[in-house]
Design an enzyme around this catalytic site. Structure first.
Site, PDB file in Angstrom:
ATOM      1  N   LYS A  53       0.834  -1.211   0.000  1.00 32.67           N
ATOM      2  CA  LYS A  53       0.000   0.000   0.000  1.00 32.67           C
ATOM      3  C   LYS A  53       0.867   1.259   0.000  1.00 32.67           C
ATOM      4  O   LYS A  53       0.609   2.213  -0.735  1.00 32.67           O
ATOM      5  CB  LYS A  53      -0.955  -0.031   1.200  1.00 32.67           C
ATOM      6  CG  LYS A  53      -2.070  -1.054   1.000  1.00 32.67           C
ATOM      7  CD  LYS A  53      -2.819  -1.417   2.253  1.00 32.67           C
ATOM      8  CE  LYS A  53      -3.769  -2.590   1.957  1.00 32.67           C
ATOM      9  NZ  LYS A  53      -4.422  -3.148   3.129  1.00 32.67           N
ATOM     10  N   GLN A  97      -4.470  -1.763   9.401  1.00 28.28           N
ATOM     11  CA  GLN A  97      -4.403  -3.101   8.819  1.00 28.28           C
ATOM     12  C   GLN A  97      -4.989  -4.143   9.786  1.00 28.28           C
ATOM     13  O   GLN A  97      -4.609  -4.208  10.941  1.00 28.28           O
ATOM     14  CB  GLN A  97      -2.933  -3.444   8.491  1.00 28.28           C
ATOM     15  CG  GLN A  97      -2.764  -4.743   7.754  1.00 28.28           C
ATOM     16  CD  GLN A  97      -3.384  -4.719   6.353  1.00 28.28           C
ATOM     17  OE1 GLN A  97      -3.192  -3.779   5.590  1.00 28.28           O
ATOM     18  NE2 GLN A  97      -4.150  -5.741   6.023  1.00 28.28           N
ATOM     19  N   ASP A 120     -11.264   2.500   3.675  1.00 32.81           N
ATOM     20  CA  ASP A 120     -11.510   1.058   3.625  1.00 32.81           C
ATOM     21  C   ASP A 120     -13.013   0.764   3.526  1.00 32.81           C
ATOM     22  O   ASP A 120     -13.417  -0.347   3.191  1.00 32.81           O
ATOM     23  CB  ASP A 120     -10.985   0.401   4.913  1.00 32.81           C
ATOM     24  CG  ASP A 120      -9.744  -0.434   4.676  1.00 32.81           C
ATOM     25  OD1 ASP A 120      -9.486  -0.767   3.498  1.00 32.81           O
ATOM     26  OD2 ASP A 120      -9.064  -0.763   5.657  1.00 32.81           O
TER      27      ASP A 120
END
Ligand code: NDP
Length: 294
Positions: A53, A97, A120
């Protein structure tokens, strides 16, 4: 021969387009879009995802910050860091994460992220807006699946889509996206899970089958109809003594068995996986430019 849907190439097209968009944005005097990534602990798969990422941000021209916190970091410290990022004017997207160590509540973490920076798409505000069809950050993997279907010429409108899996990050949001009355969706959707009796009775009715159960190669040729479009979300590590690492990656669909029977199929790796990061970058760009929430 089935069409092999090349997610790697579709994702790199999207990333290249975003890179051009960032150049134009900077020329117009706007600051760089910024993504903050937080990793807790040392799970090797999570470290690899975070690394990819951050690399994608650099390639596209985003500003990125990354926090690597120890596995025993107190929950309070993590939540305070998220609050700082919520008010950081250089940050448009915040990603923590998953999975997190057991002493940290994933729910609290998700709900602490400002929903306007929740790239997200996991915050309850975004999940709710997705259901009622309002502008929101859609979760990246489901959004990527819709883009894959559209770009590969397999629009789901009018088709029967069967989704295997009902998680909050894949199964439910992809089903919610697919039933929206929009050009890239407008499908009839069936959702299957472990409570479904006789799974193959449903999978055999799928014009488009989305497999997201996390069960390696569990969708076999006898479970699909001729000419189905198969989207394999699963990423499973299975032992492989012939591989240097001792394992290989496989999807939820038996690729070799299903490929001769279906019309189109995504490979694993190189299908849905690369789309997830591309859509994360897209959500961050949309956040920076005020295209979703302003
Ligand atoms: P979860 O484990 O959270 O959810 C799995 C879902 O599948 C559950 O709803 C479960 O049902 C259902 N399920 C499990 N076994 C069966 C079965 N035998 N028959 C029918 N339904 C079943 O997984 P995720 O949604 O997080 O991920 C699914 C897969 O996708 C994993 O392999 C994961 O690694 C991969 N993944 C890939 C991504 C990518 O970028 N390509 C991103 C995210 C995930 P129930 O609810 O009843 O338990």
């Amino acid at each position: 021969m089935a069409q092999i849907i090349d997610g790697k190439s579709i994702a790199s097209e999207i990333r290249a387009g975003l890179k051009e968009d960032v150049t134009r944005l900077l020329q117009s005097g706007h600051r760089r879009p910024g993504l903050a990534v937080i990793l807790v602990g040392e799970n090797p798969a999570s470290q690899a995802y975070v690394g990819s990422k951050v690399k994608a941000c650099e390639e596209i021209g985003f500003y990125s910050s990354s926090d690597r916190l120890s596995a025993d970091v107190p929950e309070e410290v993590l939540l305070n860091r998220i609050k700082d990022l919520n008010s950081d004017p250089l940050i448009d997207g915040i990603l923590v994460q998953m999975p997190l160590p057991g002493h940290i509540s994933e729910k609290k973490v998700i709900e602490t992220i400002d929903y306007r920076k929740d790239v997200d798409g996991f915050h309850p505000v975004n999940a709710g807006k997705l259901v009622i069809g309002e502008p929101c950050f859609a979760p990246c993997t489901p959004a990527g699946i819709l883009v894959l279907l559209e770009k590969s010429g397999n629009l789901p409108s009018g088709k029967h889509v069967v989704v295997v899996g009902r998680s909050n990050i894949v199964g439910k949001p992809v089903a919610n996206l697919l039933i929206q009355k929009t050009r890239s969706a407008n499908a009839t959707v069936t959702i299957c899970h472990t409570g479904t009796q006789n799974l193959s009775r449903f999978t055999r009715q799928a014009d488009i089958l989305i497999a997201a159960a996390g069960k390696p190669e569990s969708i076999t040729a006898d479970m699909i109809q001729d000419g189905a479009v198969l989207i394999d979300v699963g990423i499973n590590r299975v032992p492989d003594p012939n591989s240097k690492t001792g394992y290989r990656l496989t999807g939820d669909i038996d690729f070799a068995g299903c490929e001769p029977k279906c019309a189109a199929i995504t490979p694993v790796p190189g299908g849905v996986g690369p789309m997830t990061i591309a859509m994360l970058m897209k959500n961050t760009f949309l956040s920076a430019t005020g295209k979703i929430f302003y």
